[in-house]
Design a protein around this motif. Structure first.
Motif, PDB file in Angstrom:
ATOM      1  N   HIS A   1    -119.890 -83.607  -4.812  1.00  0.00           N
ATOM      2  CA  HIS A   1    -119.633 -83.671  -3.367  1.00  0.00           C
ATOM      3  C   HIS A   1    -120.916 -83.550  -2.554  1.00  0.00           C
ATOM      4  N   GLY A   2    -121.978 -83.042  -3.199  1.00  0.00           N
ATOM      5  CA  GLY A   2    -123.265 -82.943  -2.499  1.00  0.00           C
ATOM      6  C   GLY A   2    -124.262 -83.985  -2.944  1.00  0.00           C
ATOM      7  N   GLY A   3    -123.810 -84.997  -3.702  1.00  0.00           N
ATOM      8  CA  GLY A   3    -124.744 -85.927  -4.324  1.00  0.00           C
ATOM      9  C   GLY A   3    -125.101 -87.148  -3.513  1.00  0.00           C
ATOM     10  N   GLY A   4    -124.449 -87.322  -2.371  1.00  0.00           N
ATOM     11  CA  GLY A   4    -124.775 -88.471  -1.541  1.00  0.00           C
ATOM     12  C   GLY A   4    -124.131 -89.757  -2.028  1.00  0.00           C
ATOM     13  N   GLY A   5    -123.182 -89.662  -2.958  1.00  0.00           N
ATOM     14  CA  GLY A   5    -122.516 -90.850  -3.476  1.00  0.00           C
ATOM     15  C   GLY A   5    -121.089 -90.937  -2.976  1.00  0.00           C
ATOM     16  N   ALA A   6    -120.223 -91.484  -3.852  1.00  0.00           N
ATOM     17  CA  ALA A   6    -118.848 -91.731  -3.442  1.00  0.00           C
ATOM     18  C   ALA A   6    -118.109 -90.437  -3.115  1.00  0.00           C
ATOM     19  N   LEU A   7    -118.356 -89.377  -3.885  1.00  0.00           N
ATOM     20  CA  LEU A   7    -117.659 -88.117  -3.615  1.00  0.00           C
ATOM     21  C   LEU A   7    -118.080 -87.547  -2.260  1.00  0.00           C
ATOM     22  N   SER A   8    -119.364 -87.638  -1.941  1.00  0.00           N
ATOM     23  CA  SER A   8    -119.818 -87.193  -0.620  1.00  0.00           C
ATOM     24  C   SER A   8    -119.146 -88.005   0.475  1.00  0.00           C
ATOM     25  N   ALA A   9    -119.079 -89.312   0.252  1.00  0.00           N
ATOM     26  CA  ALA A   9    -118.481 -90.188   1.265  1.00  0.00           C
ATOM     27  C   ALA A   9    -117.016 -89.854   1.476  1.00  0.00           C
ATOM     28  N   GLU A  10    -116.311 -89.557   0.378  1.00  0.00           N
ATOM     29  CA  GLU A  10    -114.897 -89.172   0.496  1.00  0.00           C
ATOM     30  C   GLU A  10    -114.741 -87.901   1.320  1.00  0.00           C
ATOM     31  N   LEU A  11    -115.598 -86.939   1.047  1.00  0.00           N
ATOM     32  CA  LEU A  11    -115.518 -85.671   1.773  1.00  0.00           C
ATOM     33  C   LEU A  11    -115.684 -85.921   3.272  1.00  0.00           C
ATOM     34  N   VAL A  12    -116.672 -86.750   3.608  1.00  0.00           N
ATOM     35  CA  VAL A  12    -116.921 -87.036   5.020  1.00  0.00           C
ATOM     36  C   VAL A  12    -115.751 -87.816   5.624  1.00  0.00           C
ATOM     37  N   GLN A  13    -115.317 -88.853   4.909  1.00  0.00           N
ATOM     38  CA  GLN A  13    -114.276 -89.735   5.467  1.00  0.00           C
ATOM     39  C   GLN A  13    -112.928 -89.024   5.602  1.00  0.00           C
ATOM     40  N   HIS A  14    -112.562 -88.253   4.581  1.00  0.00           N
ATOM     41  CA  HIS A  14    -111.209 -87.710   4.551  1.00  0.00           C
ATOM     42  C   HIS A  14    -111.117 -86.310   5.128  1.00  0.00           C
ATOM     43  N   LEU A  15    -112.214 -85.581   5.127  1.00  0.00           N
ATOM     44  CA  LEU A  15    -112.120 -84.179   5.529  1.00  0.00           C
ATOM     45  C   LEU A  15    -112.872 -83.896   6.828  1.00  0.00           C
ATOM     46  N   PHE A  16    -114.106 -84.395   6.953  1.00  0.00           N
ATOM     47  CA  PHE A  16    -114.878 -84.036   8.152  1.00  0.00           C
ATOM     48  C   PHE A  16    -114.601 -84.967   9.332  1.00  0.00           C
ATOM     49  N   LEU A  17    -114.621 -86.284   9.082  1.00  0.00           N
ATOM     50  CA  LEU A  17    -114.465 -87.211  10.216  1.00  0.00           C
ATOM     51  C   LEU A  17    -113.170 -86.982  11.002  1.00  0.00           C
ATOM     52  N   PRO A  18    -112.033 -86.745  10.322  1.00  0.00           N
ATOM     53  CA  PRO A  18    -110.814 -86.543  11.114  1.00  0.00           C
ATOM     54  C   PRO A  18    -110.911 -85.340  12.060  1.00  0.00           C
ATOM     55  N   GLU A  19    -111.703 -84.343  11.688  1.00  0.00           N
ATOM     56  CA  GLU A  19    -111.822 -83.149  12.543  1.00  0.00           C
ATOM     57  C   GLU A  19    -112.859 -83.332  13.638  1.00  0.00           C
ATOM     58  N   PHE A  20    -113.919 -84.073  13.327  1.00  0.00           N
ATOM     59  CA  PHE A  20    -115.048 -84.172  14.258  1.00  0.00           C
ATOM     60  C   PHE A  20    -115.090 -85.547  14.919  1.00  0.00           C
ATOM     61  N   CYS A  21    -113.955 -86.244  14.917  1.00  0.00           N
ATOM     62  CA  CYS A  21    -113.953 -87.657  15.287  1.00  0.00           C
ATOM     63  C   CYS A  21    -114.734 -87.918  16.567  1.00  0.00           C
ATOM     64  N   GLY A  22    -115.694 -88.793  16.454  1.00  0.00           N
ATOM     65  CA  GLY A  22    -116.484 -89.186  17.618  1.00  0.00           C
ATOM     66  C   GLY A  22    -117.250 -90.434  17.249  1.00  0.00           C
ATOM     67  N   ALA A  23    -117.592 -91.208  18.253  1.00  0.00           N
ATOM     68  CA  ALA A  23    -118.229 -92.497  18.000  1.00  0.00           C
ATOM     69  C   ALA A  23    -119.581 -92.330  17.316  1.00  0.00           C
ATOM     70  N   ALA A  24    -120.347 -91.341  17.746  1.00  0.00           N
ATOM     71  CA  ALA A  24    -121.698 -91.185  17.201  1.00  0.00           C
ATOM     72  C   ALA A  24    -121.647 -90.833  15.719  1.00  0.00           C
ATOM     73  N   LEU A  25    -120.765 -89.880  15.363  1.00  0.00           N
ATOM     74  CA  LEU A  25    -120.679 -89.466  13.963  1.00  0.00           C
ATOM     75  C   LEU A  25    -120.146 -90.603  13.104  1.00  0.00           C
ATOM     76  N   ALA A  26    -119.200 -91.364  13.654  1.00  0.00           N
ATOM     77  CA  ALA A  26    -118.547 -92.401  12.866  1.00  0.00           C
ATOM     78  C   ALA A  26    -119.509 -93.514  12.454  1.00  0.00           C
ATOM     79  N   GLN A  27    -120.647 -93.628  13.124  1.00  0.00           N
ATOM     80  CA  GLN A  27    -121.638 -94.618  12.707  1.00  0.00           C
ATOM     81  C   GLN A  27    -122.241 -94.269  11.350  1.00  0.00           C
ATOM     82  N   LEU A  28    -122.237 -92.973  11.015  1.00  0.00           N
ATOM     83  CA  LEU A  28    -122.665 -92.512   9.694  1.00  0.00           C
ATOM     84  C   LEU A  28    -124.072 -92.964   9.318  1.00  0.00           C
TER      85      LEU A  28
END
Lengths: 354, 354
Positions: free
Chosen positions: B28-55
């Motif tokens: 989850h800290g490796g910067g790969g698919a698991l990291s991306a999942e964590l961001v997409q499924h767990l963090f983005l829904p809570e912090f939803c904003g245009a700037a963050l969503a650009q990733l």
């Protein structure tokens, strides 16, 4: 005035120099004298710059012609969830408040997680949800982030760093260096709630008190104070090291004395009781939703009225004043009419409260 | 063109969904698919904003009428000191580079330390000195900071978070979404040095190679590229997850395909040897002083010349192009003339390299 009579400070010594501590001790993170030594002797010489040297809760910068506040804090509180909050809303409100103390309108936050391998994702999810809710309540947006993972046994589930930026309105210049004798010292409400809430659920210390953390975003309260006059002198949120550390930092940086009246400092009975059980002084216990303000005397009444009209400042009260006597020192007039020096704490009474 | 021929992706599956991992794993800290999942499924829904969503590597914001980049990273690298650098200069250059990837001129950094009780202050001092030197070399100022201490056995000596802000020049708009088929893909130099340098001194893996980390600040190189044209499309520094992760993030965000030619990717013999011993693919190994650029074809030659004239871009070279075929996927033409999918890594080949 009696308050400004000379004080006998025989026997009061400066904090021990850094060289007496060849290794990191818990107190280096406590926000007291040991933290100050680390910054003064180890970090400042390497990072020397005017903005850092001001040592406020946030740095005041000019970038592209805009006056910005920029601040950071890491959060390592134990336990992660406590009465009245969790590490997530603490990480938002703590940095929002550091920005607000410079008079800035907090705008954007970054968020860096250090997660421990093996932690339930449901825990991470609850923390993230609390951060999102706190950000919306404070009117800020989390715009950039990072996640690292460390092996099981390292870390403590979740550490969070937030950094924040905000715009400082024109005419606002809040710095301890602007404090002058005669300034009125106002505290925005009852002190000691956050620290006692953490202690009440800390492993090995559990005791039954009905105390919740005061964790809250203070930018709205500050806005209502600045609407009275942009000419407040300094604001500080008394977190680690409590009211004592905040007042000492201001006394040191301003070179004025600070005199407070113990009987005027609002300590709720639950905090007083917990502190008496644990042998603690409420002046040194952390707050996360309070501020202390040094305000020119001519504005003090109007600022106090504005604070009391705000939900987070209803119990705002004058607790003392800046004085010419004992420059750089904080002195309390006791309930019995004596005086005592309120030292900068060395470390923290209980580590890892934020 | 042969490069854009359809590719058989039978058997290639999306990364596992988050729900298959109820607990935090190292990946989850490796910067790969698991990291991306964590961001997409767990963090983005809570912090939803245009700037963050650009990733992007940093968020592009407008504050007080000024266009700012804002970025953060935490650093948990083990060991703290490694050939070519330490956690201190890594913490400065990593965040400076994230800002530079948005075309910003990095200006100010915050610094949050989480120290482990019992660590020698001389270690903290060496790290702080390295940070100060790196900041001066990169032309940025550390303006605000925080120190927390955790009990011995938690943490790993020193964790550092830095956040940074910089001004994005007028006319510069670097985003993966701007990539179009035909863009030329340039890498600024030899890949894999940072990751191999860390591996060469990692406990249990020590092997004798003469490889130093490429840790360096890239803002000057970016400035020389933008002097050719502000119309670069996207820049990315291939850190965790290496070149493969950087190219996949761009392919996914842009919806274009990316085709690279394996033989053109500069892999130094020392990195190739170490990777063959360890069974690793250099495309997935972290870099800390390299960038990958997607540049409009008409500017590619001039940008390449400008890069080669800069000390940090002397070995810059074209490695491929953005294509209409296989949208969202990265494909490599092998040395033998075949093709292979270059997946987003799941986790990280070796955790905690930054």
């Amino acid at each position: 005035m009696a308050e400004t009579a000379p004080l006998d400070v025989t026997g009061w010594t400066c904090p021990a120099p850094l060289r007496d501590h060849p290794r990191v001790v818990m107190g280096h993170g406590g926000g007291g004298a040991l933290s100050a030594e680390l910054v003064q002797h180890l970090f400042l010489p390497e990072f020397c710059g005017a903005a850092l040297a001001q040592l406020g809760d946030s740095a005041a910068l000019t970038l592209g012609g805009v006056r910005l506040a920029f601040s950071t804090d890491s959060y390592v509180v134990r336990p992660l969830f406590f009465p009245g909050g969790c590490i997530g809303d603490l990480a938002v409100n703590g940095t929002v408040n550091d920005l607000a103390m410079s008079g800035a309108e907090p705008a954007y936050l970054s968020c860096g997680f250090i997660l421990e391998e093996g932690v339930d994702l449901s825990v991470v999810s609850r923390v993230a949800r609390a951060m999102g809710e706190a950000a919306r309540a404070a009117g800020v947006e989390v715009v950039t982030g990072d996640t690292k993972v460390v092996e099981s046994g390292h870390g403590d589930g979740v550490y969070i760093n937030t950094a924040g930026i905000g715009v400082i309105p024109a005419g606002v210049d809040l710095r301890a260096q602007r404090v002058v004798p005669g300034d009125v010292v106002i505290v925005s409400g009852e002190i000691g709630l956050h620290g006692v809430a953490i202690m009440s659920v800390r492993e090995g210390l559990e005791f039954g008190v009905d105390v919740e953390s005061d964790c809250a975003p203070l930018a709205g309260l500050v806005r209502s104070m600045l609407a009275v006059t942009p000419d407040l002198h300094v604001l500080r949120d008394p977190t680690r090291g409590g009211l004592a550390a905040a007042l000492n930092e201001i006394a040191t940086a301003s070179g004025t004395g600070v005199l407070i009246h113990e009987a005027r400092v609002p300590v709720p009975p639950s905090v007083a009781n917990a502190c008496s059980i644990l042998g603690l002084d409420p002046f040194y216990v952390a707050n996360e939703g309070k501020l202390v303000a040094f305000v020119p005397r001519e504005h003090a009444d109007a600022v106090l009225d504005a604070m009391r009209a705000h939900p987070l400042g209803r119990a705002a009260t004058v607790i003392g004043e800046a004085v010419e006597a004992h420059p750089g020192m904080v002195v309390a007039r006791t309930r019995l009419g004596g005086t005592r020096v309120v030292d900068l704490p060395i470390g923290e009474q209980l580590p890892r409260i934020c």
